[in-house]
Design a protein around this motif. Structure first.
Motif, short mmCIF file in Angstrom:
data_model
loop_
_atom_site.label_atom_id
_atom_site.label_comp_id
_atom_site.label_asym_id
_atom_site.label_seq_id
_atom_site.Cartn_x
_atom_site.Cartn_y
_atom_site.Cartn_z
N ALA A 125 -7.08 4.46 -1.06
CA ALA A 125 -7.89 3.37 -1.64
C ALA A 125 -7.38 3.02 -3.04
O ALA A 125 -7.27 1.83 -3.38
N SER A 126 -7.04 4.01 -3.84
CA SER A 126 -6.51 3.76 -5.18
C SER A 126 -5.19 3.03 -5.13
O SER A 126 -4.96 2.09 -5.89
N ALA A 127 -4.30 3.48 -4.24
CA ALA A 127 -2.99 2.85 -4.13
C ALA A 127 -3.12 1.40 -3.66
O ALA A 127 -2.40 0.52 -4.15
N CYS A 128 -4.02 1.15 -2.75
CA CYS A 128 -4.21 -0.21 -2.24
C CYS A 128 -4.80 -1.12 -3.30
O CYS A 128 -4.39 -2.27 -3.43
N SER A 129 -5.74 -0.61 -4.08
CA SER A 129 -6.36 -1.46 -5.12
C SER A 129 -5.39 -1.74 -6.26
O SER A 129 -5.42 -2.81 -6.85
N SER A 130 -4.49 -0.82 -6.55
CA SER A 130 -3.53 -1.05 -7.62
C SER A 130 -2.38 -1.95 -7.17
O SER A 130 -1.64 -2.48 -7.99
#
Length: 132
Positions: A125-130
């Motif tokens: 989720a973090s990688a996708c949002s960044s």
């Protein structure tokens, strides 16, 4: 405790296996063997293809940083999937000792456990949002 491919796909997308297969981010074998336990190589493939095909996140252009993984080329068709997920920090490496030397590996065939899933999904989720 290990997680099945079917359970992983549902956690990732809230969809079933046939949806993922029809949209191209799952392979025939994933749908046919959805009750099999999820290994790290399969998790990386599914995550990478989901990011690319379902979320429209482009590949990182340079994957040379993943060459630190001693086992990166043990599955030649998996190289880009593993590299993309590793370099984005979604799935990390493991260290092994062999003949007195320490090697960093992805550990392709290791099974993904329920304990690992929450960390993996958070990192995803973090990688996708960044990437947006």
């Amino acid at each position: 405790m290990n997680i099945t491919i079917k359970d992983f796909v549902y956690l990732l997308s809230q969809k079933d296996l046939s949806y993922g297969h029809a949209h191209g981010w799952l392979e025939d074998q994933d749908e046919r063997f959805g009750d099999n336990y999820l290994d790290r190589r399969t998790a990386a493939r599914i995550l990478h293809r989901y990011m690319k095909l379902e979320l429209g996140i482009p590949d990182l252009p340079d994957i040379s940083g993943a060459n630190v993984l001693a086992d990166l080329y043990t599955c030649r068709t998996c190289v880009n999937d593993v590299a993309q997920i590793f370099l984005r920090g979604i799935m990390g490496s493991r260290e092994v000792e062999r003949d007195g030397q320490i090697f960093e590996i992805f550990d392709m065939g290791a099974l993904v456990t329920h304990d690992e899933i929450s960390k993996l999904m958070h990192a995803f989720a973090s990688a996708c949002s960044s990437s947006e």
